[in-house]
Design an enzyme around this catalytic site. Structure first.
Site, PDB file in Angstrom:
ATOM      1  N   LEU A  82       0.834  -1.194   0.000  1.00 51.73           N
ATOM      2  CA  LEU A  82       0.000   0.000   0.000  1.00 51.73           C
ATOM      3  C   LEU A  82       0.876   1.255   0.000  1.00 51.73           C
ATOM      4  O   LEU A  82       2.092   1.171  -0.182  1.00 51.73           O
ATOM      5  CB  LEU A  82      -0.951  -0.030   1.199  1.00 51.73           C
ATOM      6  CG  LEU A  82      -1.940  -1.216   1.212  1.00 51.73           C
ATOM      7  CD1 LEU A  82      -2.694  -1.290   2.534  1.00 51.73           C
ATOM      8  CD2 LEU A  82      -2.913  -1.108   0.047  1.00 51.73           C
ATOM      9  N   THR A 124       6.412   1.093   1.829  1.00 56.94           N
ATOM     10  CA  THR A 124       7.433   1.941   2.431  1.00 56.94           C
ATOM     11  C   THR A 124       6.770   2.659   3.592  1.00 56.94           C
ATOM     12  O   THR A 124       5.984   3.585   3.404  1.00 56.94           O
ATOM     13  CB  THR A 124       7.999   2.942   1.416  1.00 56.94           C
ATOM     14  OG1 THR A 124       8.547   2.235   0.311  1.00 56.94           O
ATOM     15  CG2 THR A 124       9.085   3.797   2.046  1.00 56.94           C
ATOM     16  N   LYS A 150      14.838   0.873   3.731  1.00 52.08           N
ATOM     17  CA  LYS A 150      14.118   1.450   2.591  1.00 52.08           C
ATOM     18  C   LYS A 150      14.039   2.968   2.705  1.00 52.08           C
ATOM     19  O   LYS A 150      14.148   3.688   1.700  1.00 52.08           O
ATOM     20  CB  LYS A 150      12.722   0.843   2.505  1.00 52.08           C
ATOM     21  CG  LYS A 150      11.828   1.469   1.442  1.00 52.08           C
ATOM     22  CD  LYS A 150      12.401   1.351   0.038  1.00 52.08           C
ATOM     23  CE  LYS A 150      11.383   1.859  -0.984  1.00 52.08           C
ATOM     24  NZ  LYS A 150      11.943   1.863  -2.347  1.00 52.08           N
TER      25      LYS A 150
END
Length: 307
Positions: free
Chosen positions: A69, A100, A175
């Site tokens: 998402l 993320t 990330k």
């Protein structure tokens, strides 16, 4: 868990469609849950996926569920909602969040889900929708080693590079570091392109000199592909999403007690683009907004001073 686990996938957009497709190609039974866009849902159903009415129904039928998402509030909603994953979760369920996300939210969710016998894994993605369709994404995984061994064959369906970073939460932190670099590079490239144009150097010349040099990169190439060729699909990642990631980076720095001048500076360009209604533009289009701040029409510059 059965020998061949049943897989669920929530969020089959730009990245999720290719990932889900490659899970099907890997021979796994797949349940999917999309949003308003029927095209990727219908595509996957046509390949053999089964559509779930809710995350709860998916949790009742799956052994491993992926979430892909846009942000942490969306992840929290599909997990905690009245028809969410926890409402239908069975002990032993594994949830892999490829969003993320905010590491603080990740750690809270992991602890909460553990109380229900559910294992939460963070496995955010590197690269683009092109690599998602090819099954060649980068995966940065946060989980224990035994869990990693269990999920590795499934992740291998959609990833070309799989790195276990450490325990849960470290994948999302890694990330954010990656997207901090991406956001800072985007701001830098946009500003440098405007400076080049204002200084009498075509952005095309700027690209042709920098691209093959040690300062070139894949990100530079796709960013400048839009600047110089006006290819809107060169890098299909929105300003809104990267702006969110930069906010998470700044929060991560605050939590760590680290000064973050560069991340804060990059964030302002993205915040400005959002404020003028350009949140849905793709990241390389930031170059147009920075150009306008400097009195330039980048498309006109390219048309007049390109090769």
């Amino acid at each position: 868990m059965s020998e061949k686990p049943v897989i669920g996938f929530i969020g089959v957009g730009y990245m999720g469609h290719g990932m889900a497709k490659n899970i099907l190609k890997g021979g796994y039974k797949l349940w999917i849950k999309g949003r308003s866009n029927r095209a990727p849902i219908d595509s996957l159903v046509g390949m053999g996926a089964q559509e779930a009415a809710s995350p709860k129904e998916m949790a009742e039928n799956c052994d491993i569920i992926h979430i892909c998402l846009s942000n942490s509030p969306q992840v929290e909603a599909v997990i905690r909602g009245p028809d969410g994953i926890l409402a239908g979760a069975r002990k032993g369920l594994i949830v892999i969040d490829t969003t993320t996300a905010d590491p603080t939210s990740t750690m809270t969710l992991a602890a909460e889900m553990a109380e229900h016998g559910v294992t939460f894994v963070d496995a955010p993605l590197g690269r683009t929708p092109k690599e998602a369709e090819e099954g060649m994404l980068d995966a940065m995984v946060g989980c224990d080693e035994d869990v990693f061994a269990t999920i590795h064959p499934v992740i291998d369906c959609w990833a070309g590079s799989i790195s276990r970073i450490g325990p849960v939460g470290t994948g999302h932190k890694m990330k954010l570091l990656m997207n901090f670099l991406g956001g800072a590079y985007a701001a830098l490239y946009a500003e440098a392109s405007s400076l080049a144009a204002k200084s009498g150097i075509s952005p095309v010349t700027f690209r042709d000199v920098i691209g093959p040099s040690r300062l070139g990169s894949g990100f530079f190439n796709t960013f400048m592909q839009y600047v110089c060729e006006r290819d809107e699909n060169a890098h299909k990642f929105t300003i809104e999403n990267l702006s969110k990631d930069l906010r998470y980076v700044n929060a991560m720095a605050t939590d760590a007690g680290v000064m973050n001048v560069m991340a804060s500076a990059a964030r302002h360009y993205f915040t400005h683009a959002e404020a003028i209604g350009a949140a849905g533009d793709f990241v390389p289009m930031l170059s147009d907004h920075v150009a306008r701040l400097n009195g330039l029409d980048m498309a006109a510059v390219i048309a007049k001073h390109g090769k």
